[in-house]
Design a protein around this motif. Structure first.
Motif, PDB file in Angstrom:
ATOM      1  N   ARG A   1       0.811  -1.212   0.000  1.00 31.24           N
ATOM      2  CA  ARG A   1       0.000   0.000   0.000  1.00 31.24           C
ATOM      3  C   ARG A   1       0.850   1.269   0.000  1.00 31.24           C
ATOM      4  NH1 ARG A   1      -5.114  -1.906   1.682  1.00 31.24           N
ATOM      5  NH2 ARG A   1      -4.987  -4.010   2.577  1.00 31.24           N
ATOM      6  N   LEU A   2       2.156   1.102   0.283  1.00 34.19           N
ATOM      7  CA  LEU A   2       3.042   2.270   0.373  1.00 34.19           C
ATOM      8  C   LEU A   2       3.787   2.559  -0.930  1.00 34.19           C
ATOM      9  CD1 LEU A   2       4.706   1.695   3.885  1.00 34.19           C
ATOM     10  CD2 LEU A   2       2.817   3.229   3.316  1.00 34.19           C
TER      11      LEU A   2
ATOM     12  N   LYS B   1       2.699   5.711  -2.435  1.00 35.39           N
ATOM     13  CA  LYS B   1       2.631   6.855  -1.527  1.00 35.39           C
ATOM     14  C   LYS B   1       3.900   7.693  -1.605  1.00 35.39           C
ATOM     15  CE  LYS B   1      -1.363   5.472   0.071  1.00 35.39           C
ATOM     16  NZ  LYS B   1      -2.602   6.209  -0.245  1.00 35.39           N
ATOM     17  N   SER B   2       3.829   8.877  -0.995  1.00 38.27           N
ATOM     18  CA  SER B   2       4.990   9.763  -0.974  1.00 38.27           C
ATOM     19  C   SER B   2       6.056   9.214  -0.033  1.00 38.27           C
ATOM     20  CB  SER B   2       4.578  11.167  -0.515  1.00 38.27           C
ATOM     21  OG  SER B   2       4.187  11.147   0.856  1.00 38.27           O
TER      22      SER B   2
ATOM     23  N   ASP C   1       5.170   9.706   3.617  1.00 40.01           N
ATOM     24  CA  ASP C   1       4.238   8.693   4.131  1.00 40.01           C
ATOM     25  C   ASP C   1       4.976   7.399   4.456  1.00 40.01           C
ATOM     26  OD1 ASP C   1       2.061  10.357   3.888  1.00 40.01           O
ATOM     27  OD2 ASP C   1       1.541   9.667   1.873  1.00 40.01           O
ATOM     28  N   GLN C   2       5.883   6.994   3.584  1.00 38.25           N
ATOM     29  CA  GLN C   2       6.657   5.776   3.823  1.00 38.25           C
ATOM     30  C   GLN C   2       7.505   5.901   5.082  1.00 38.25           C
ATOM     31  OE1 GLN C   2       8.886   5.005   0.260  1.00 38.25           O
ATOM     32  NE2 GLN C   2       7.064   4.647  -0.995  1.00 38.25           N
TER      33      GLN C   2
END
Length: 290
Positions: A86-87, A90-91, A94-95
């Motif tokens: 799900r990462l 992502k930015s 976020d990670q």
């Protein structure tokens, strides 16, 4: 001469173990482009699981180590599918936030299960004792750990640089849609690669246990050193990680030996200096960067 031999030998063995842990992060962060700051947790899980299998289940060292590595790798597959997949889109912020949070959860779980104190790893008799090298004695275990690290690192380099697996992974990272269009099972490839990174972390944590003893704060305490190796090696540079880890191990050991009161700061001075001089990696060619 005795002091120089101590710094070199102990620093080199320390650096090789550190390199093995760092290579797992090089695989996940450098090749898969996901920032996994919970990487230290997988190393700690491997160390603690091996200790549990040896000291509580009564397994021999030679059986407990591969079982612990496989168990952490399998756990990595589950974690990758449930969380890390799900990462990918992502930015980076976020990670970082999610994986740091996972690291803190791991510290809390380890504290709850094993208590706040250091848990030692019992070595078999064959790995105890010292070798007389003339100038000084050297621990048998460090020779063994260094040899295992060299063998694993060489095998990993061969897989990623000389086989189609490495080429497929790089293709999937660079252009996922095109890789899927050619028939690659990209989710499976990413899961297996992430499992490999977790297994490397676990093996590194097990081999490091007699050198960097297992404690609940292990995932946070040694994450900085692993990140130093990854940062100085450059983006996804497997071969450069070996040389950088050896340098980090020798410099850190030398700093603590020669300047015991300030030795912990030497490695950070090295990091700052080299990141200013070589921001893309210590061994990255200037022409390549241009």
């Amino acid at each position: 001469m005795a002091a120089a031999a101590f710094i070199f030998l102990y620093g080199l063995s320390y650096g090789l173990v550190l390199c093995l842990v760092a290579l797992g992060l090089v695989v996940t962060m450098g090749l898969m482009r996901v920032i996994n700051l919970a990487h230290g947790a997988f190393a700690a899980f491997g160390g603690y699981l091996a200790i549990t299998l040896i000291q509580r289940a009564g397994m021999p060292y030679a059986l407990a180590v591969p079982l612990a590595v496989l168990a952490v790798a399998a756990f990595g597959v589950v974690a990758e599918r449930l969380v890390y997949a799900r990462l990918y889109s992502k930015s980076q912020l976020d990670q970082v936030l999610v994986t740091i949070g996972l690291n803190l959860v791991a510290v809390a779980v380890l504290s709850m299960l094993f208590g706040p104190n250091i848990v030692p790893l019992q070595l078999p008799d064959a790995l105890r004792g010292n070798l007389d090298l003339g100038l000084r004695t050297f621990e048998v275990y460090r020779v063994f750990a260094g040899a295992v690290c060299v063998a694993v690192i060489a095998g990993l380099w061969w897989v990623f640089e000389r086989t189609s697996t490495g080429a497929r992974l790089r293709a999937a990272v660079d252009n996922r849609s095109m890789a899927q269009a050619t028939g690659m099972n990209v989710p499976l490839l990413f899961s297996m690669t992430f499992a490999l990174g977790c297994g490397l972390a676990a093996l590194g944590g097990i081999l490091a246990a007699p050198i960097l003893p297992m404690e609940p704060m292990w995932p946070m305490k040694y994450l900085v050193l692993v990140l130093v190796v990854v940062a100085l090696a450059g983006h996804g540079q497997l071969t450069a990680s070996i040389a950088v880890a050896a340098i980090v191990g020798i410099v850190d050991t030398g700093g603590r030996y020669l300047f015991p009161q300030y030795g912990a700061f030497v490695i950070y001075l090295l990091l700052i200096s080299l990141m200013i001089a070589r921001p893309d990696g210590l061994l990255v060619d200037r022409a390549e960067r241009a």
